[in-house]
Write an enzyme that holds these catalytic residues in place. Structure first.
Site, short mmCIF file in Angstrom:
data_model
loop_
_atom_site.label_atom_id
_atom_site.label_comp_id
_atom_site.label_asym_id
_atom_site.label_seq_id
_atom_site.Cartn_x
_atom_site.Cartn_y
_atom_site.Cartn_z
CB SER A 149 -19.36 16.55 38.03
OG SER A 149 -20.16 16.90 39.16
CE1 TYR A 162 -14.95 18.24 40.48
CE2 TYR A 162 -17.32 18.63 40.61
CZ TYR A 162 -16.25 17.75 40.50
OH TYR A 162 -16.48 16.40 40.41
CB THR A 197 -15.45 7.54 45.31
OG1 THR A 197 -15.44 8.96 45.53
CG2 THR A 197 -16.33 7.22 44.13
N1 LIG Z 1 -17.55 10.53 43.57
C1 LIG Z 1 -18.46 11.37 43.11
O1 LIG Z 1 -19.53 11.55 43.70
C2 LIG Z 1 -18.22 12.12 41.83
C3 LIG Z 1 -19.28 12.87 41.32
C4 LIG Z 1 -19.12 13.56 40.14
C5 LIG Z 1 -17.91 13.50 39.47
N2 LIG Z 1 -16.89 12.79 39.99
C6 LIG Z 1 -15.64 12.80 39.23
O2 LIG Z 1 -15.23 11.47 39.01
C7 LIG Z 1 -13.80 11.41 38.92
C8 LIG Z 1 -13.29 10.35 39.88
O3 LIG Z 1 -13.64 10.72 41.19
P1 LIG Z 1 -13.59 9.73 42.44
O4 LIG Z 1 -14.79 10.02 43.23
O5 LIG Z 1 -13.32 8.37 41.96
O6 LIG Z 1 -12.37 10.38 43.23
P2 LIG Z 1 -11.03 9.73 43.83
O7 LIG Z 1 -10.38 10.84 44.57
O8 LIG Z 1 -11.36 8.45 44.53
O9 LIG Z 1 -10.17 9.39 42.52
C9 LIG Z 1 -9.55 10.34 41.75
C10 LIG Z 1 -8.17 9.84 41.36
O10 LIG Z 1 -7.57 10.81 40.50
C11 LIG Z 1 -6.20 10.84 40.79
N3 LIG Z 1 -5.61 12.11 40.35
C12 LIG Z 1 -5.85 13.36 40.83
N4 LIG Z 1 -5.10 14.26 40.18
C13 LIG Z 1 -4.36 13.58 39.27
C14 LIG Z 1 -3.39 13.95 38.30
N5 LIG Z 1 -3.01 15.22 38.15
N6 LIG Z 1 -2.84 12.98 37.54
C15 LIG Z 1 -3.21 11.69 37.69
N7 LIG Z 1 -4.11 11.27 38.59
C16 LIG Z 1 -4.67 12.20 39.37
C17 LIG Z 1 -6.12 10.68 42.30
O11 LIG Z 1 -4.84 10.25 42.71
C18 LIG Z 1 -7.22 9.65 42.57
O12 LIG Z 1 -6.69 8.34 42.58
C19 LIG Z 1 -13.30 12.83 39.24
O13 LIG Z 1 -13.05 13.49 38.02
C20 LIG Z 1 -14.48 13.47 39.95
O14 LIG Z 1 -14.51 14.86 39.76
C21 LIG Z 1 -17.01 12.09 41.15
#
Ligand SMILES: NC(=O)c1ccc[n+]([C@@H]2O[C@H](COP(=O)([O-])OP(=O)(O)OC[C@H]3O[C@@H](n4cnc5c(N)ncnc54)[C@H](O)[C@@H]3O)[C@@H](O)[C@H]2O)c1
Length: 256
Positions: A149, A162, A197
């Site tokens: 991130s 985080y 998302t």
């Molecule tokens: N959306 C953003 O703006 C953003 C920005 C920077 C980083 N991220 C990172 O991208 C990744 C995906 O995020 P997203 O926005 O798609 O979120 P999201 O919540 O839509 O998806 C995350 C998924 O991870 C799964 N998950 C959580 N804990 C788990 C575990 N212990 N075992 C298996 N699955 C698990 C959840 O069930 C969910 O389906 C994350 O690591 C998040 O930190 C997202």
């Protein structure tokens, strides 16, 4: 590596960035195992993309047993694993010293456990399967893509846990790429900015627009498909290895 015929394990593949990656891989002739906790969303994606192309395996990425079983099942169904895309992750917002009490240590530990240790758990067990692949014409046996991130670099107030978890992912990218170089396995990390998302689904439209307007260009939230595009490029380009790429429209997060 070519996407056509490629098999990937995608953690967090039932939602958001992981779901977009799974969809793009399948649309381009790949197959994917979704390792996620969300059974309903996983099943819906299998229904949408076809059970020949997608396998959902209920998996907690922090569990050695779950992930070992998931990679075994993926190889059993699809014959091999060529790519691992780590998208499973959780957030937390708590100050180091709050008004009432210091940061809860359990919360800090949990975020590190899921985001950092969960990512490493999947890397090590997927790499063991990839190492068994016959190398392609470039000598490649596999590719690993992690998700950090921009908070790894410009973490905001309340993001100690985080940011630490994501900074850990950035920090381990190069040494793991070096470890796995003799196996022909590349390791890259994507550091997204603000991507639209389910993470933001609960936020009012006004807040989403305000967040988007903070991005220099393009002034909007990113699309999950833009993450998937970069993941595809990383898989396809053999020279990308051991590095973190920001995917953020030039945003630099302010303290709050
Ligand atoms: N959306 C953003 O703006 C953003 C920005 C920077 C980083 N991220 C990172 O991208 C990744 C995906 O995020 P997203 O926005 O798609 O979120 P999201 O919540 O839509 O998806 C995350 C998924 O991870 C799964 N998950 C959580 N804990 C788990 C575990 N212990 N075992 C298996 N699955 C698990 C959840 O069930 C969910 O389906 C994350 O690591 C998040 O930190 C997202």
């Amino acid at each position: 590596m070519k996407i056509k015929g490629l098999v990937a394990v995608v953690t967090g593949g039932a939602s958001g960035l992981g779901e977009a990656a799974v969809t793009r891989l399948v649309e381009n002739g790949g197959r994917a195992a979704i390792l996620d906790l969300q059974e309903e969303r996983g099943a819906a994606l299998v229904e949408k993309l076809g059970s020949d192309n997608v396998l959902y395996i209920k998996t907690n990425v922090t569990s050695e047993e779950d992930v070992q079983s998931a990679v075994n099942q993926a190889v059993e169904k699809f014959g091999a694993i060529h790519a691992a895309i780590n998208c499973a992750g959780i957030g937390a917002a708590e100050k180091t010293l709050g008004k009432e009490k210091p940061h809860d240590l359990g919360v800090f530990t949990k975020v590190i456990q899921v985001n950092l240790i969960g990512t490493f758990n999947v890397i090590r067990l997927a790499a063991e399967k990839m190492a068994q692949n016959a190398p392609n014409e470039e000598g490649e046996r596999g590719v690993i893509i992690n998700t950090a991130s921009v908070a790894a670099f410009d973490g905001q107030i309340g993001q100690a846990a985080y940011s630490a978890s994501k900074g850990g992912i950035v920090g381990m990218t190069l040494p793991i790429a070096r470890d796995l170089s003799r196996n022909g396995i590349r390791v890259m990390t994507i550091a997204p900015g603000l991507i639209d998302t389910p993470l933001f689904a609960g936020a009012p439209e006004k807040v989403r627009q305000a967040l988007g307007a903070m991005v220099p260009f393009p002034p909007r939230l990113g699309y999950p498909s833009e993450y998937a595009m970069l993941a595809q490029s990383i898989i396809e380009n053999p020279l990308l290895n051991g590095e973190t790429i920001r995917l953020d429209g030039a945003i630099r997060m302010q303290p709050k």
